[in-house]
Write an enzyme that holds these catalytic residues in place. Structure first.
Site, PDB file in Angstrom:
ATOM      1  CB  VAL A  59      -0.985   0.017   1.179  1.00 38.91           C
ATOM      2  CG1 VAL A  59      -1.845  -1.240   1.173  1.00 38.91           C
ATOM      3  CG2 VAL A  59      -0.272   0.189   2.522  1.00 38.91           C
ATOM      4  CG  ASN A  85      -6.224  -5.074   8.363  1.00 40.19           C
ATOM      5  OD1 ASN A  85      -6.585  -4.834   9.502  1.00 40.19           O
ATOM      6  ND2 ASN A  85      -5.262  -5.961   8.101  1.00 40.19           N
ATOM      7  CE1 TYR A 155      -1.152   1.708  14.330  1.00 39.09           C
ATOM      8  CE2 TYR A 155      -2.096   2.529  16.384  1.00 39.09           C
ATOM      9  CZ  TYR A 155      -2.156   1.680  15.282  1.00 39.09           C
ATOM     10  OH  TYR A 155      -3.218   0.826  15.140  1.00 39.09           O
ATOM     11  CE  LYS A 159      -3.994   2.654  12.377  1.00 38.25           C
ATOM     12  NZ  LYS A 159      -4.430   1.882  11.197  1.00 38.25           N
ATOM     13  CB  THR A 188      -2.721  -9.048  16.176  1.00 38.62           C
ATOM     14  OG1 THR A 188      -2.430  -7.694  16.560  1.00 38.62           O
ATOM     15  CG2 THR A 188      -4.229  -9.201  15.986  1.00 38.62           C
TER      16      THR A 188
END
Length: 230
Positions: A59, A85, A155, A159, A188
């Site tokens: 991406v 995602n 991060y 977002k 995860t």
């Protein structure tokens, strides 16, 4: 048959979303930049007797995204659901004043611009759907409401930017359902083993938006199938 492309779907939340949508009868495209991992992820889903196809896509790379659109179009003539995602966390708890330009730039490139880049590229095949949907996997760390807590500032900023991208896309694409989702803190590789939610719980709202939610629900930020503040 309905179709769905999930980026970063070789593991974690993306893989679970792909698995669940395939089980609902979608032809899912398992998007991943790592070809070996992506093929393995698609094969694991396809073992259940459903339709899963690996699609190589980075991406953060325009050429890769352009190539992915061509390869997708050689297989299917329309895309019903795009789940943006793919994402990275490159920083830890260092203060915003310590984050380098390069780290912030790389994080924004994937997490915010990446979602916009992929959406923009796939709009022509999304327009061929009767009810196109775009779902951006965001994070509560990107909320401006309540202020920042200092965790992973690059991060978190990415977002926040992704939420802005979502709002802009919803306005630009009035016949689409475009929403952002906070999956919560999920167990995860990114979330870690101490996270409070299972991968299934993390995937729930995304799958719901992709398959069941009313199409006029758009331009929202959601967690647990409910709107939350930006």
């Amino acid at each position: 048959m309905k179709t769905a492309l999930i980026t970063g779907a070789n593991k974690g939340i993306g893989h679970e979303v792909a698995r669940q949508l395939a089980a609902k009868g979608f032809h899912v495209f398992v998007g991943a930049r790592n070809a070996k991992a992506g093929r393995k992820g698609a094969e694991e889903i396809a073992k259940k007797g459903v339709n899963a196809t690996f699609l190589e896509i980075d991406v953060a790379d325009n050429d890769s995204v352009t190539k992915a659109v061509r390869e997708f179009s050689n297989i299917e003539d329309h895309l019903d659901v795009l789940v943006n995602n793919a994402g990275i966390v490159a920083d830890g708890d260092e203060a915003i004043l310590e984050v380098s330009d390069d780290l912030l730039r790389r994080t924004l490139e994937t997490n915010a611009l990446g979602a916009l880049r992929v959406t923009r590229a796939f709009v022509p095949v999304l327009r061929k759907s009767k009810a196109p949907r775009v779902i951006n996997v965001s994070s509560g760390s990107g909320q401006l409401t309540g202020g920042a807590d200092g965790w992973a500032p690059a991060y978190s900023i990415s977002k926040t930017a992704l939420n802005g991208v979502t709002s802009q896309l919803a306005t630009a694409l009035p016949k689409f359902a475009v929403n952002a989702v906070c999956p919560g803190w999920v167990r995860t590789d990114m979330g870690g083993e101490n996270a409070s939610r299972s991968v299934d719980e993390g995937a729930d709202t995304i799958v719901w938006l992709a398959s069941e939610a009313l199409h006029d629900l758009t331009g929202k930020f959601l967690r647990d199938r409910k709107e939350i503040p930006w």
